[in-house]
Design a protein around this motif. Sequence first.
Motif, PDB file in Angstrom:
ATOM      1  N   ILE A  73      50.465  58.322  74.054  1.00 40.14           N
ATOM      2  CA  ILE A  73      51.439  57.413  74.668  1.00 40.14           C
ATOM      3  C   ILE A  73      51.668  57.763  76.132  1.00 40.14           C
ATOM      4  CG2 ILE A  73      53.888  56.786  74.627  1.00 40.14           C
ATOM      5  CD1 ILE A  73      53.682  56.969  71.568  1.00 40.14           C
ATOM      6  N   GLU A  74      51.798  59.053  76.433  1.00 37.04           N
ATOM      7  CA  GLU A  74      52.014  59.435  77.830  1.00 37.04           C
ATOM      8  C   GLU A  74      50.792  59.119  78.680  1.00 37.04           C
ATOM      9  OE1 GLU A  74      52.438  63.649  79.786  1.00 37.04           O
ATOM     10  OE2 GLU A  74      54.404  62.857  79.204  1.00 37.04           O
ATOM     11  N   ALA A  75      49.600  59.344  78.151  1.00 39.17           N
ATOM     12  CA  ALA A  75      48.386  59.030  78.921  1.00 39.17           C
ATOM     13  C   ALA A  75      48.304  57.535  79.218  1.00 39.17           C
ATOM     14  CB  ALA A  75      47.150  59.493  78.154  1.00 39.17           C
ATOM     15  N   ALA A 403      43.152  64.457  78.593  1.00 37.01           N
ATOM     16  CA  ALA A 403      44.519  64.139  78.172  1.00 37.01           C
ATOM     17  C   ALA A 403      45.035  65.161  77.162  1.00 37.01           C
ATOM     18  CB  ALA A 403      44.568  62.735  77.574  1.00 37.01           C
ATOM     19  N   PHE A 404      44.239  65.469  76.157  1.00 38.09           N
ATOM     20  CA  PHE A 404      44.702  66.402  75.136  1.00 38.09           C
ATOM     21  C   PHE A 404      44.729  67.837  75.651  1.00 38.09           C
ATOM     22  CE2 PHE A 404      43.518  62.813  72.440  1.00 38.09           C
ATOM     23  CZ  PHE A 404      44.583  62.782  71.561  1.00 38.09           C
ATOM     24  N   ARG A 421      42.681  76.920  70.646  1.00 37.18           N
ATOM     25  CA  ARG A 421      43.070  75.538  70.357  1.00 37.18           C
ATOM     26  C   ARG A 421      42.403  74.556  71.315  1.00 37.18           C
ATOM     27  NH1 ARG A 421      49.324  75.672  68.193  1.00 37.18           N
ATOM     28  NH2 ARG A 421      49.134  77.611  67.014  1.00 37.18           N
ATOM     29  N   LEU A 422      42.157  74.981  72.552  1.00 41.91           N
ATOM     30  CA  LEU A 422      41.423  74.118  73.475  1.00 41.91           C
ATOM     31  C   LEU A 422      40.015  73.855  72.962  1.00 41.91           C
ATOM     32  CD1 LEU A 422      42.505  75.498  76.977  1.00 41.91           C
ATOM     33  CD2 LEU A 422      42.883  73.178  76.114  1.00 41.91           C
ATOM     34  N   ARG A 423      39.372  74.904  72.459  1.00 44.85           N
ATOM     35  CA  ARG A 423      38.023  74.723  71.900  1.00 44.85           C
ATOM     36  C   ARG A 423      38.074  73.793  70.691  1.00 44.85           C
ATOM     37  NH1 ARG A 423      37.701  80.340  72.997  1.00 44.85           N
ATOM     38  NH2 ARG A 423      38.266  80.818  70.833  1.00 44.85           N
ATOM     39  N   SER A 424      39.110  73.956  69.854  1.00 38.71           N
ATOM     40  CA  SER A 424      39.228  73.112  68.669  1.00 38.71           C
ATOM     41  C   SER A 424      39.428  71.648  69.056  1.00 38.71           C
ATOM     42  CB  SER A 424      40.398  73.594  67.807  1.00 38.71           C
ATOM     43  OG  SER A 424      40.601  72.746  66.707  1.00 38.71           O
ATOM     44  N   VAL A 425      40.305  71.383  70.028  1.00 34.43           N
ATOM     45  CA  VAL A 425      40.572  70.007  70.446  1.00 34.43           C
ATOM     46  C   VAL A 425      39.321  69.369  71.035  1.00 34.43           C
ATOM     47  CG1 VAL A 425      41.806  68.641  72.162  1.00 34.43           C
ATOM     48  CG2 VAL A 425      43.057  70.249  70.727  1.00 34.43           C
ATOM     49  N   ARG A 426      38.638  70.080  71.914  1.00 38.13           N
ATOM     50  CA  ARG A 426      37.426  69.526  72.527  1.00 38.13           C
ATOM     51  C   ARG A 426      36.370  69.239  71.473  1.00 38.13           C
ATOM     52  NH1 ARG A 426      37.827  74.125  77.192  1.00 38.13           N
ATOM     53  NH2 ARG A 426      39.333  73.040  78.535  1.00 38.13           N
TER      54      ARG A 426
END
Length: 507
Positions: A73-75, A403-404, A421-426
């Motif tokens: 939503i913010e993006a 964004a994430f 967590r950055l690796r997981s999100v990507r």
Amino acid sequence: MDKFAALPWEARSGALLGGADRYDGEGYYGAAEPGRGRPLPSPLPPPDLIVQDELHLISGPLGSMTGLYETAIEALSLHRSNGDGARPKIVASTATTRRAQDQIRALFGRPMTQIFPPPGPDRRDSFFARVVPAREKSARLYLGIASPGRNAKVQMRRVLLPLMAAAQKAWRDAGGGDNENNPADPYMSVLTYFNSLRELGGARRIVEEEVQHTLRAYGARRRIGQERRYFQDRRTYLEPLELTSRVSTAEVARARRRLGRAFHEEDRVDCALATNMISVGLDIQRLGLMVVVGQPKMNAEYIQATSRVGRDDERPGLAITLLNVHKPRDRSYYERFRHYHETFYRSVEAGSVTPFAARALDRGMAGAVVALARHGEPSLTPARGVGGIASVRAALERRLIAAFSDRLQDQRLADDDLAERLRSVRSRVGDLLDSWRHVVDGYRDVGAEVTYQQYEQPRGKKPLLREMLDTDFESEHHAKFRVNRSLRDVEPQVNLFLQDPSAGGSS
């Protein structure tokens, strides 16, 4: 927050966040309806201000899911006209909160929080509101009742009867229905709070039968040697009103109207049975009497629920809590009842919001990714736009990861935890986009068209998104796009195995 869950499912829902560039006499149109309407001089901007009420409710599993969707939503709400990507201002309100800054940071990614009204030299005067003593304005009164050796239903019955019969006498002595400003009117309708539907269901029969019939002849009750009677018969008793999740929205609206009617009016309420759905949004100035059957599990819930009565400072509220001394928790509250109520804001629980925990990503990442992709890339917004993933794949992945990742870096995490967590999100973003393309290509190979959902026009096409309860998938790629239609469907669950008798085998 349930409206957020519509973003991946509904093409037109993204217009709420700006971007509409055409209009006609019926409304404004964006990428969801190409070619409709006349062009605007410039697209409508996204919102500048977002108001979030009842912040304390957005915690636990619901808060974690909301935090993921807030990233999308913010993006979508960034103002890019000046090239600086200005974010909207967020105003969140609540009467019961603790560690609000941590909760807001997890939900909205805002490291800086300004509290209003700010703390001042006098905690009783914030220049916005002033605390006055009870001798100046009527205060809400809390009363705790415990009865060793009696079960909860008997205790509830014996509390409701004198309350309703005494209120009837006070109402009659003050002129009854002939007095439109009868001071006893707020106490003629008792609002009864239960911690679960099971407890409410068991108490309903007592209210419908035993309380109703006993009230018709309760006025004769008095102590030995007592001349003045405190009670009066209540011979006209309507069926109890229910305010729970199993009541339809239309009935809830009607129930609110009935609770606001004075006792001398038609279709008034004698007794209302409610669960925690009344804790927010029930702002009826008339109500003055509540019976709480059992101490609620959350202190914030108790404060919010009992605040539904006595909202008019000219008519004080009375909240009576029925406690079971055989339960250690209830007994503890009873033994320190006065001190607890003098300081119960200290006991408010801190909200727990972890939008990037592994389990939250399992349940909500697909919905947040599709929402941001569909409404952030105009070519993907229409129902048939789902098939255009291949042409925008590379640029879309960069935007989603940015964004994430930006939101994740706004969380207060240790360096090692943040890196993991950055690796997981990507990895999850790339994997979902790969599966999206695989689903589209697979359907096209067999000559089928694809839309986001099966109920979207044109009908009869193959859907990308699936319901959370679906179990029949063509491949593991299809199973990754199970998306909630409501953010409230995230509570702890149990496994329920169904055996089809016609299929044979043992259960």
